[in-house]
Write an enzyme that holds these catalytic residues in place. Sequence first.
Site, PDB file in Angstrom:
ATOM      1  N   LYS A   1       0.866  -1.222   0.010  1.00 32.23           N
ATOM      2  CA  LYS A   1      -0.045  -0.061   0.013  1.00 32.23           C
ATOM      3  C   LYS A   1       0.786   1.175  -0.005  1.00 32.23           C
ATOM      4  O   LYS A   1       1.630   1.543   0.992  1.00 32.23           O
ATOM      5  CB  LYS A   1      -0.887  -0.123   1.107  1.00 32.23           C
ATOM      6  CG  LYS A   1      -1.669   1.209   1.346  1.00 32.23           C
ATOM      7  CD  LYS A   1      -2.433   1.490   2.836  1.00 32.23           C
ATOM      8  CE  LYS A   1      -1.766   2.428   3.448  1.00 32.23           C
ATOM      9  NZ  LYS A   1      -1.753   3.907   2.820  1.00 32.23           N
TER      10      LYS A   1
ATOM     11  N   CYS B   1      13.804  11.211   5.506  1.00 30.04           N
ATOM     12  CA  CYS B   1      14.210  10.949   7.117  1.00 30.04           C
ATOM     13  C   CYS B   1      15.704  10.896   7.327  1.00 30.04           C
ATOM     14  O   CYS B   1      15.971  11.228   8.690  1.00 30.04           O
ATOM     15  CB  CYS B   1      13.827   9.283   6.866  1.00 30.04           C
ATOM     16  SG  CYS B   1      14.692   8.228   5.765  1.00 30.04           S
TER      17      CYS B   1
ATOM     18  N   GLU C   1      11.049   1.184   9.372  1.00 31.40           N
ATOM     19  CA  GLU C   1      12.013   2.476   8.942  1.00 31.40           C
ATOM     20  C   GLU C   1      11.344   3.454   9.427  1.00 31.40           C
ATOM     21  O   GLU C   1      10.506   4.110   8.861  1.00 31.40           O
ATOM     22  CB  GLU C   1      12.605   2.387   7.485  1.00 31.40           C
ATOM     23  CG  GLU C   1      13.368   1.152   7.096  1.00 31.40           C
ATOM     24  CD  GLU C   1      14.542   0.962   7.777  1.00 31.40           C
ATOM     25  OE1 GLU C   1      15.222   1.906   8.447  1.00 31.40           O
ATOM     26  OE2 GLU C   1      15.434   0.024   7.538  1.00 31.40           O
TER      27      GLU C   1
ATOM     28  N   GLU D   1      11.331  16.457  14.803  1.00 30.08           N
ATOM     29  CA  GLU D   1      11.724  16.139  13.259  1.00 30.08           C
ATOM     30  C   GLU D   1      10.862  17.196  12.569  1.00 30.08           C
ATOM     31  O   GLU D   1       9.532  16.960  12.248  1.00 30.08           O
ATOM     32  CB  GLU D   1      11.328  14.869  12.995  1.00 30.08           C
ATOM     33  CG  GLU D   1      11.804  14.348  11.484  1.00 30.08           C
ATOM     34  CD  GLU D   1      11.101  13.203  11.095  1.00 30.08           C
ATOM     35  OE1 GLU D   1      10.051  12.459  11.505  1.00 30.08           O
ATOM     36  OE2 GLU D   1      11.910  12.389  10.368  1.00 30.08           O
TER      37      GLU D   1
HETATM   38  P1  NAD Z   1       3.251   8.037   8.099  1.00 32.58           P
HETATM   39  O1  NAD Z   1       3.412   7.233   9.331  1.00 32.58           O
HETATM   40  O2  NAD Z   1       2.159   9.118   8.380  1.00 32.58           O
HETATM   41  O3  NAD Z   1       2.418   7.228   6.935  1.00 32.58           O
HETATM   42  C1  NAD Z   1       3.220   6.080   6.256  1.00 32.58           C
HETATM   43  C2  NAD Z   1       2.392   5.226   5.661  1.00 32.58           C
HETATM   44  O4  NAD Z   1       1.537   4.643   6.733  1.00 32.58           O
HETATM   45  C3  NAD Z   1       1.286   5.694   4.833  1.00 32.58           C
HETATM   46  O5  NAD Z   1       1.151   4.846   3.589  1.00 32.58           O
HETATM   47  C4  NAD Z   1       0.131   5.843   5.652  1.00 32.58           C
HETATM   48  O6  NAD Z   1      -1.207   5.499   5.062  1.00 32.58           O
HETATM   49  C5  NAD Z   1       0.125   4.447   6.587  1.00 32.58           C
HETATM   50  N1  NAD Z   1      -0.561   4.421   7.905  1.00 32.58           N
HETATM   51  C6  NAD Z   1      -0.992   5.591   8.489  1.00 32.58           C
HETATM   52  N2  NAD Z   1      -1.442   4.976   9.695  1.00 32.58           N
HETATM   53  C7  NAD Z   1      -1.399   3.759   9.766  1.00 32.58           C
HETATM   54  C8  NAD Z   1      -1.809   2.611  10.640  1.00 32.58           C
HETATM   55  N3  NAD Z   1      -2.202   3.081  11.811  1.00 32.58           N
HETATM   56  N4  NAD Z   1      -1.495   1.387  10.346  1.00 32.58           N
HETATM   57  C9  NAD Z   1      -0.825   1.195   9.303  1.00 32.58           C
HETATM   58  N5  NAD Z   1      -0.469   2.052   8.364  1.00 32.58           N
HETATM   59  C10 NAD Z   1      -0.809   3.404   8.324  1.00 32.58           C
HETATM   60  O7  NAD Z   1       4.272   8.562   7.479  1.00 32.58           O
HETATM   61  P2  NAD Z   1       4.498   9.756   6.341  1.00 32.58           P
HETATM   62  O8  NAD Z   1       4.001  11.000   6.737  1.00 32.58           O
HETATM   63  O9  NAD Z   1       4.052   9.207   5.098  1.00 32.58           O
HETATM   64  O10 NAD Z   1       5.966   9.989   6.117  1.00 32.58           O
HETATM   65  C11 NAD Z   1       6.760  10.684   6.729  1.00 32.58           C
HETATM   66  C12 NAD Z   1       7.541   9.874   7.878  1.00 32.58           C
HETATM   67  O11 NAD Z   1       8.182   8.797   7.386  1.00 32.58           O
HETATM   68  C13 NAD Z   1       8.787  10.709   8.473  1.00 32.58           C
HETATM   69  O12 NAD Z   1       8.808  10.629   9.988  1.00 32.58           O
HETATM   70  C14 NAD Z   1      10.173  10.212   7.910  1.00 32.58           C
HETATM   71  O13 NAD Z   1      11.148  10.380   9.057  1.00 32.58           O
HETATM   72  C15 NAD Z   1       9.644   8.820   7.762  1.00 32.58           C
HETATM   73  N6  NAD Z   1      10.533   8.010   6.993  1.00 32.58           N
HETATM   74  C16 NAD Z   1      11.333   7.020   7.434  1.00 32.58           C
HETATM   75  C17 NAD Z   1      12.265   6.688   6.352  1.00 32.58           C
HETATM   76  C18 NAD Z   1      13.200   5.757   6.908  1.00 32.58           C
HETATM   77  O14 NAD Z   1      14.026   4.831   6.118  1.00 32.58           O
HETATM   78  N7  NAD Z   1      13.814   5.708   8.159  1.00 32.58           N
HETATM   79  C19 NAD Z   1      12.031   6.935   5.134  1.00 32.58           C
HETATM   80  C20 NAD Z   1      11.268   7.842   4.822  1.00 32.58           C
HETATM   81  C21 NAD Z   1      10.186   8.390   5.494  1.00 32.58           C
END
Ligand code: NAD
Length: 477
Positions: free
Chosen positions: A172, A279, A245, A376
């Site tokens: 997804k 990230c 991650e 962050e």
């Molecule tokens: P997010 O956690 O809001 O969403 C990520 C994904 O999770 C989306 O597809 C979302 O629909 C889904 N999601 C949301 N709630 C959920 C739940 N309860 N259960 C399962 N899935 C759910 O994150 P974002 O805003 O899309 O991304 C930004 C964040 O991602 C930042 O904190 C960034 O640091 C992190 N990030 C980390 C890495 C890494 O490799 N460590 C890489 C890129 C981004």
Amino acid sequence: MTDLFNDYRMTIDGELVDSPDRIDVINPANEQVICTVPAASEDDLDRAVAAAKHAFHDWRALPLGERQRMVSALGDAIDAYAEDFMRLLTMEQGKARAGAEWEIGGSVAWCRAIAEQSLEPDLVEDGPERRVETLRVPLGVVGAITPWNFPLLLAVWKIAPALVTGNTMVLKPSPYTPLCTLKLGEIAQGILPAGVLNILSGNDALGAAITAHPDIAKISFTGSTATGRKIMAAASGDLKRITLELGGNDPAIVLPDVDPQQVAQDIFWAAFQNSAQFCVAAKRVYIHEDVYDAVRDALVAYSAKVKVGDGSQQGTDLGPIQNKMQFEKVKDLLADTAALGVPVLTGGAASQGPGYFIPVTLIDNPPEDSRVVREEAFGPVLPLLRFTDIDDVVQRANDTEYGLAASVWSADTEKARAIAGRIEAGTVWINEVHIFGPHIAFGGHKQSGMGVENALEGLAEYTNPQTIITRKHVLIT
Ligand code: NAD
């Protein structure tokens, strides 16, 4: 020839599938709706998981070389549509051309390189009495959930190792950036057997349903730490395997022996690449007081040369914030920072739109306990902080719940190496940043994650160890 700019449908069991429920996809550079995509129902999820479960049996039984060949072919297929993928990525994500090239080129390279990896059986013992071998066997159906900052590359980081090791997948993408991933699902059907890779677009609730699904064996998630915690809790019900991650608040430590002009340019891109929606962006810059003013002034001067704008326009270096939710979050952080009364060196005010634009913003030595230092930002707001003492700066760098990455900048690489060894983070770069590779393990310490992606460690995350012990004497009764 597939048209990447129209007709976005989900892929379930090798079929393109629509849904009456729709999600708007918005171009963040102009706030126009690009198109709508299907929002998967619970029934769609059940059918996708059932297809992946059914396909698992034959997929895992294929010779490794066959699976590797198909994953490599997936890279070739992305390459064949690279130009269109880059344009589509800029349209849905906002990033400028150079960033889109990096992401699409990386997606191709990762498919090809992971397709060359394998986990050999470990022959632990082979004596006259018995033979002991530990194999790596696939888990089953993997549920993959990705964010909106690098939608295609982070999907490939999950698809390639999961498929090479013999798993099948339901993936997804973020509801903000589903387009490239939906098209990858469509293109993959010319390469992979039906059911091996299923792509479902949907909102956060679909992510939660994936993490709760009883026929999913593992969740591979990239996103925020807050969501990571929810996934870990949900996975505990049936002890799903997890790779998380998550977020970071990466410190950069600049020692006094640097060339201020050069380091300012490097730090600028360390912090602001992908409009700081990264990230592993440098999110706090600790600069030794001997060079603080020189590095600060060089950073301000360099910022003035960088063009923020619509990523599809030639000459744009940095695009907008990807979505309204994140735009509002960064604006709130800017307001909180303005109330501190510390100098804002450049930027500071969001544009009125259209488009979710925030200028490059540099903050001069805010308090260590301010939100702009502790949180962050995930947007182009960077605190510059003075330090005098190495022990003190190491303590400040480590004083965070996060532990994703860090960087140390110095002409003396041995000295920098000694500091790097004291930083609590999964990756520490010295005099560079953002070097990744299919052969380089990447993962967060503390609340930045669990497990790793890439390298053989990352491949192993999609397997269970299975030990087979054979007694060599036949028992005669
Ligand atoms: P997010 O956690 O809001 O969403 C990520 C994904 O999770 C989306 O597809 C979302 O629909 C889904 N999601 C949301 N709630 C959920 C739940 N309860 N259960 C399962 N899935 C759910 O994150 P974002 O805003 O899309 O991304 C930004 C964040 O991602 C930042 O904190 C960034 O640091 C992190 N990030 C980390 C890495 C890494 O490799 N460590 C890489 C890129 C981004």
